[in-house]
Design an enzyme around this catalytic site. Sequence first.
Site, PDB file in Angstrom:
ATOM      1  N   PHE A  28      22.950 -77.055 -80.328  1.00 41.01           N
ATOM      2  CA  PHE A  28      23.094 -76.287 -81.566  1.00 41.01           C
ATOM      3  C   PHE A  28      24.527 -75.818 -81.761  1.00 41.01           C
ATOM      4  O   PHE A  28      25.179 -75.355 -80.823  1.00 41.01           O
ATOM      5  CB  PHE A  28      22.205 -75.037 -81.527  1.00 41.01           C
ATOM      6  CG  PHE A  28      20.737 -75.305 -81.660  1.00 41.01           C
ATOM      7  CD1 PHE A  28      20.149 -75.440 -82.909  1.00 41.01           C
ATOM      8  CD2 PHE A  28      19.939 -75.424 -80.529  1.00 41.01           C
ATOM      9  CE1 PHE A  28      18.788 -75.679 -83.028  1.00 41.01           C
ATOM     10  CE2 PHE A  28      18.573 -75.662 -80.633  1.00 41.01           C
ATOM     11  CZ  PHE A  28      17.999 -75.798 -81.888  1.00 41.01           C
ATOM     12  N   ASP A  29      25.013 -75.945 -82.983  1.00 41.86           N
ATOM     13  CA  ASP A  29      26.190 -75.220 -83.432  1.00 41.86           C
ATOM     14  C   ASP A  29      25.752 -73.753 -83.585  1.00 41.86           C
ATOM     15  O   ASP A  29      24.554 -73.454 -83.554  1.00 41.86           O
ATOM     16  CB  ASP A  29      26.658 -75.812 -84.767  1.00 41.86           C
ATOM     17  CG  ASP A  29      27.810 -75.042 -85.372  1.00 41.86           C
ATOM     18  OD1 ASP A  29      28.805 -74.817 -84.668  1.00 41.86           O
ATOM     19  OD2 ASP A  29      27.704 -74.647 -86.542  1.00 41.86           O
TER      20      ASP A  29
END
Length: 215
Positions: A6-7
Amino acid sequence: MKAVLFDLDGTLIDSSEGITKSVRYALDYFEMEEPDEQVLRTFIGPPLIDSFEKIYGFPREKARKAVEKYRERYNAIGIFECSLYPGVRETLRKLKEQEYRIGMASSKPEISCRRILAHFDILKYFDDVVGATMDGKINSKEEVLAEVFRRWNELSADEMCLIGDTMFDVNGANAYKIPCIAVSFGFGDVEEMTAAGAVLCNHFSEIPELVHKLS
């Protein structure tokens, strides 16, 4: 599919308030004003030093000073001027129950990522957190992903996917041939991201099914 990356900004959290206020704080140091909120929002995603150089034409050393002033406010106040997007906790919990390895790949400094995840009590869902380094040796999304591969060297690109919200995420994923899911509620251009091959996600709760389809 064994791992989900995930960003952070624009993907897990709406961090616009803390970032834009901290950019204004840095500009104030140089007696500059930015009346356009949309310009300030372009600082969300890419490395800060690059944004100060590109948007305001700062030479490298001036840009470094701007980042230093930005962090002066951000690390004290701005870091927690943010909110989780709906469904984040529930989705992370579900992915964990499905035995996916969960990681973070963010261009934000790694120490800041950990503070934010701990603040929202979701750090416990992450097997590792990879972010930028304060010395600038790891800065871009591609460099962050290279560090992910160094730490998770037993996994191949097709065994993981990256979830982000801007072309910086999509381009980084494409550079390593990592499947990419782009959320529509972040800060990026949806049409541009899908045209570059990203799978669109309109709500966080859709992620487990989309990850499964990419397997």
